[in-house]
Motif scaffolding. Structure first.
Motif, PDB file in Angstrom:
ATOM      1  N   ARG A 153       0.851  -1.206   0.000  1.00 28.23           N
ATOM      2  CA  ARG A 153       0.000   0.000   0.000  1.00 28.23           C
ATOM      3  C   ARG A 153       0.882   1.249   0.000  1.00 28.23           C
ATOM      4  O   ARG A 153       0.627   2.193  -0.746  1.00 28.23           O
ATOM      5  N   ALA A 154       1.915   1.241   0.847  1.00 31.37           N
ATOM      6  CA  ALA A 154       2.825   2.386   0.922  1.00 31.37           C
ATOM      7  C   ALA A 154       3.526   2.614  -0.426  1.00 31.37           C
ATOM      8  O   ALA A 154       3.647   3.750  -0.890  1.00 31.37           O
ATOM      9  N   ILE A 155       3.959   1.534  -1.053  1.00 29.36           N
ATOM     10  CA  ILE A 155       4.640   1.642  -2.345  1.00 29.36           C
ATOM     11  C   ILE A 155       3.694   2.182  -3.409  1.00 29.36           C
ATOM     12  O   ILE A 155       4.035   3.103  -4.163  1.00 29.36           O
ATOM     13  N   ILE A 156       2.493   1.634  -3.474  1.00 31.30           N
ATOM     14  CA  ILE A 156       1.513   2.079  -4.477  1.00 31.30           C
ATOM     15  C   ILE A 156       1.157   3.546  -4.277  1.00 31.30           C
ATOM     16  O   ILE A 156       1.106   4.321  -5.241  1.00 31.30           O
ATOM     17  N   LEU A 157       0.935   3.954  -3.040  1.00 36.77           N
ATOM     18  CA  LEU A 157       0.588   5.349  -2.776  1.00 36.77           C
ATOM     19  C   LEU A 157       1.750   6.287  -3.107  1.00 36.77           C
ATOM     20  O   LEU A 157       1.534   7.370  -3.648  1.00 36.77           O
ATOM     21  N   LEU A 158       2.978   5.873  -2.794  1.00 33.79           N
ATOM     22  CA  LEU A 158       4.145   6.691  -3.123  1.00 33.79           C
ATOM     23  C   LEU A 158       4.281   6.851  -4.642  1.00 33.79           C
ATOM     24  O   LEU A 158       4.443   7.964  -5.144  1.00 33.79           O
ATOM     25  N   LEU A 159       4.184   5.758  -5.367  1.00 39.15           N
ATOM     26  CA  LEU A 159       4.340   5.817  -6.816  1.00 39.15           C
ATOM     27  C   LEU A 159       3.220   6.591  -7.496  1.00 39.15           C
ATOM     28  O   LEU A 159       3.449   7.316  -8.463  1.00 39.15           O
ATOM     29  N   SER A 160       2.000   6.438  -6.999  1.00 38.12           N
ATOM     30  CA  SER A 160       0.865   7.104  -7.651  1.00 38.12           C
ATOM     31  C   SER A 160       0.764   8.588  -7.319  1.00 38.12           C
ATOM     32  O   SER A 160       0.091   9.335  -8.020  1.00 38.12           O
ATOM     33  N   SER A 161       1.430   9.023  -6.262  1.00 33.90           N
ATOM     34  CA  SER A 161       1.307  10.424  -5.865  1.00 33.90           C
ATOM     35  C   SER A 161       2.592  11.226  -6.067  1.00 33.90           C
ATOM     36  O   SER A 161       2.684  12.369  -5.634  1.00 33.90           O
ATOM     37  N   SER A 162       3.580  10.629  -6.716  1.00 30.40           N
ATOM     38  CA  SER A 162       4.847  11.337  -6.922  1.00 30.40           C
ATOM     39  C   SER A 162       5.413  10.989  -8.290  1.00 30.40           C
ATOM     40  O   SER A 162       4.851  10.200  -9.034  1.00 30.40           O
ATOM     41  N   ALA A 163       6.550  11.557  -8.585  1.00 39.27           N
ATOM     42  CA  ALA A 163       7.224  11.285  -9.858  1.00 39.27           C
ATOM     43  C   ALA A 163       8.325  10.246  -9.687  1.00 39.27           C
ATOM     44  O   ALA A 163       9.186  10.102 -10.533  1.00 39.27           O
ATOM     45  N   VAL A 164       8.289   9.506  -8.574  1.00 38.96           N
ATOM     46  CA  VAL A 164       9.298   8.484  -8.317  1.00 38.96           C
ATOM     47  C   VAL A 164       9.100   7.322  -9.287  1.00 38.96           C
ATOM     48  O   VAL A 164       7.982   6.862  -9.496  1.00 38.96           O
ATOM     49  N   LEU A 165      10.184   6.861  -9.881  1.00 41.72           N
ATOM     50  CA  LEU A 165      10.133   5.708 -10.780  1.00 41.72           C
ATOM     51  C   LEU A 165      10.310   4.423  -9.984  1.00 41.72           C
ATOM     52  O   LEU A 165      10.947   4.417  -8.928  1.00 41.72           O
ATOM     53  N   VAL A 166       9.758   3.339 -10.486  1.00 41.72           N
ATOM     54  CA  VAL A 166       9.834   2.051  -9.797  1.00 41.72           C
ATOM     55  C   VAL A 166      11.278   1.670  -9.518  1.00 41.72           C
ATOM     56  O   VAL A 166      11.600   1.166  -8.450  1.00 41.72           O
ATOM     57  N   GLY A 167      12.182   1.922 -10.457  1.00 44.07           N
ATOM     58  CA  GLY A 167      13.582   1.563 -10.297  1.00 44.07           C
ATOM     59  C   GLY A 167      14.291   2.297  -9.164  1.00 44.07           C
ATOM     60  O   GLY A 167      15.335   1.869  -8.692  1.00 44.07           O
ATOM     61  N   ALA A 168      13.724   3.411  -8.711  1.00 43.28           N
ATOM     62  CA  ALA A 168      14.343   4.183  -7.629  1.00 43.28           C
ATOM     63  C   ALA A 168      13.951   3.640  -6.255  1.00 43.28           C
ATOM     64  O   ALA A 168      14.581   3.988  -5.254  1.00 43.28           O
ATOM     65  N   LEU A 169      12.940   2.817  -6.177  1.00 41.54           N
ATOM     66  CA  LEU A 169      12.453   2.327  -4.881  1.00 41.54           C
ATOM     67  C   LEU A 169      13.486   1.550  -4.064  1.00 41.54           C
ATOM     68  O   LEU A 169      13.610   1.798  -2.860  1.00 41.54           O
ATOM     69  N   PRO A 170      14.238   0.627  -4.654  1.00 34.12           N
ATOM     70  CA  PRO A 170      15.198  -0.131  -3.829  1.00 34.12           C
ATOM     71  C   PRO A 170      16.244   0.747  -3.146  1.00 34.12           C
ATOM     72  O   PRO A 170      16.718   0.415  -2.066  1.00 34.12           O
ATOM     73  N   ALA A 171      16.591   1.873  -3.757  1.00 34.93           N
ATOM     74  CA  ALA A 171      17.620   2.740  -3.179  1.00 34.93           C
ATOM     75  C   ALA A 171      17.039   3.758  -2.190  1.00 34.93           C
ATOM     76  O   ALA A 171      17.782   4.453  -1.503  1.00 34.93           O
ATOM     77  N   LEU A 172      15.724   3.836  -2.114  1.00 31.17           N
ATOM     78  CA  LEU A 172      15.077   4.821  -1.259  1.00 31.17           C
ATOM     79  C   LEU A 172      15.247   4.462   0.221  1.00 31.17           C
ATOM     80  O   LEU A 172      15.015   3.331   0.636  1.00 31.17           O
ATOM     81  N   LYS A 173      15.685   5.428   1.011  1.00 28.25           N
ATOM     82  CA  LYS A 173      15.883   5.251   2.460  1.00 28.25           C
ATOM     83  C   LYS A 173      14.933   6.182   3.207  1.00 28.25           C
ATOM     84  O   LYS A 173      14.461   7.184   2.666  1.00 28.25           O
ATOM     85  N   LEU A 174      14.670   5.867   4.442  1.00 23.37           N
ATOM     86  CA  LEU A 174      13.775   6.687   5.264  1.00 23.37           C
ATOM     87  C   LEU A 174      14.304   8.117   5.371  1.00 23.37           C
ATOM     88  O   LEU A 174      13.520   9.072   5.355  1.00 23.37           O
ATOM     89  N   GLY A 175      15.608   8.280   5.401  1.00 22.72           N
ATOM     90  CA  GLY A 175      16.214   9.602   5.497  1.00 22.72           C
ATOM     91  C   GLY A 175      15.981  10.476   4.260  1.00 22.72           C
ATOM     92  O   GLY A 175      16.146  11.694   4.319  1.00 22.72           O
ATOM     93  N   HIS A 176      15.602   9.881   3.152  1.00 29.50           N
ATOM     94  CA  HIS A 176      15.321  10.635   1.931  1.00 29.50           C
ATOM     95  C   HIS A 176      13.965  11.333   1.988  1.00 29.50           C
ATOM     96  O   HIS A 176      13.681  12.196   1.168  1.00 29.50           O
ATOM     97  N   LEU A 177      13.131  10.906   2.924  1.00 26.56           N
ATOM     98  CA  LEU A 177      11.785  11.469   3.030  1.00 26.56           C
ATOM     99  C   LEU A 177      11.783  12.672   3.965  1.00 26.56           C
ATOM    100  O   LEU A 177      12.525  12.719   4.943  1.00 26.56           O
ATOM    101  N   THR A 178      10.930  13.640   3.656  1.00 23.75           N
ATOM    102  CA  THR A 178      10.809  14.844   4.469  1.00 23.75           C
ATOM    103  C   THR A 178       9.402  14.892   5.046  1.00 23.75           C
ATOM    104  O   THR A 178       8.418  14.685   4.328  1.00 23.75           O
ATOM    105  N   LYS A 179       9.321  15.190   6.332  1.00 26.27           N
ATOM    106  CA  LYS A 179       8.022  15.252   6.981  1.00 26.27           C
ATOM    107  C   LYS A 179       7.306  16.539   6.560  1.00 26.27           C
ATOM    108  O   LYS A 179       7.890  17.611   6.526  1.00 26.27           O
ATOM    109  N   ILE A 180       6.022  16.408   6.232  1.00 26.50           N
ATOM    110  CA  ILE A 180       5.201  17.563   5.861  1.00 26.50           C
ATOM    111  C   ILE A 180       4.224  17.791   7.015  1.00 26.50           C
ATOM    112  O   ILE A 180       3.255  17.058   7.197  1.00 26.50           O
ATOM    113  N   GLU A 181       4.494  18.834   7.815  1.00 27.72           N
ATOM    114  CA  GLU A 181       3.735  19.103   9.029  1.00 27.72           C
ATOM    115  C   GLU A 181       2.284  19.424   8.773  1.00 27.72           C
ATOM    116  O   GLU A 181       1.395  18.947   9.467  1.00 27.72           O
TER     117      GLU A 181
END
Length: 185
Positions: A153-181
């Motif tokens: 669910r998290a992967i599908i929502l991330l891909l459908s709501s952003s310009a992230v490509l599927v190939g970028a997912l394995p390299a994605l780390k929690l530190g790459h994300l920014t909290k939106i208050e």
């Protein structure tokens, strides 16, 4: 490609013409070499069936080295055109796949010093329309989400709501994300 292996003759990748071809493909990656050998073998099957071969044959057979007339290049060009048509219409291959097959055969003939009008030959490859991608609808996304677990669910929502490509997912780390208050995300 479903070009059937002929029953009345065998085609073996060996001989002087094949050695020249292998020498020419030495700078290619192993996967490319494998694809080129595959294309050369299928081309041999096609030529053998067109020329009515019987028994054992090698790529030496389709350089027509015993034919010293000007007709040799015309015969090769005619066989190539027929093979390209067979690939596109009979085998339903896309133009990009056909171009890869033709690249292997071009290398073969060039390494055996046979000059052919490659621009003319390649113009015979009909362009196929690329598949048109489209965005998923909200209903399709909801349907996907209803059938998967939390991780997907998290992967599908991330891909459908952003310009992230599927190939970028394995390299994605929690530190790459920014909290939106403002959205509590």
């Amino acid at each position: 490609m479903t070009l059937q292996k002929p029953q009345n003759f065998t085609f073996t990748l060996k001989g002087n013409a094949y050695q020249n071809f292998e020498y020419g493909s030495n700078s290619n990656a192993e996967a490319t070499k494998k694809n080129y050998r595959y294309a050369l073998e299928r081309y041999g099957w096609y030529i053998g069936s067109k020329l009515g071969w019987a028994g054992e044959h090698t790529p030496d057979g389709f350089i027509f080295k015993d034919d010293v007339s000007d007709n040799k290049n015309h015969q090769i060009e005619s066989l190539l055109s027929g093979w390209i048509s067979k690939l596109q219409e009979g085998q339903h291959l896309k133009s990009s796949s056909v171009r890869q097959f033709v690249a292997a055969i071009k290398l073969f003939y060039e390494m055996n010093s046979i000059a052919l009008p490659w621009k003319k030959i390649k113009r015979g490859i009909k362009r196929t329309n690329p598949h048109k991608d489209r965005a998923y609808t909200r209903e399709e996304i909801k349907l996907l989400l209803s059938h998967v677990g939390l991780r997907l669910r998290a992967i599908i929502l991330l891909l459908s709501s952003s310009a992230v490509l599927v190939g970028a997912l394995p390299a994605l780390k929690l530190g790459h994300l920014t909290k939106i208050e403002q959205h509590s995300l």
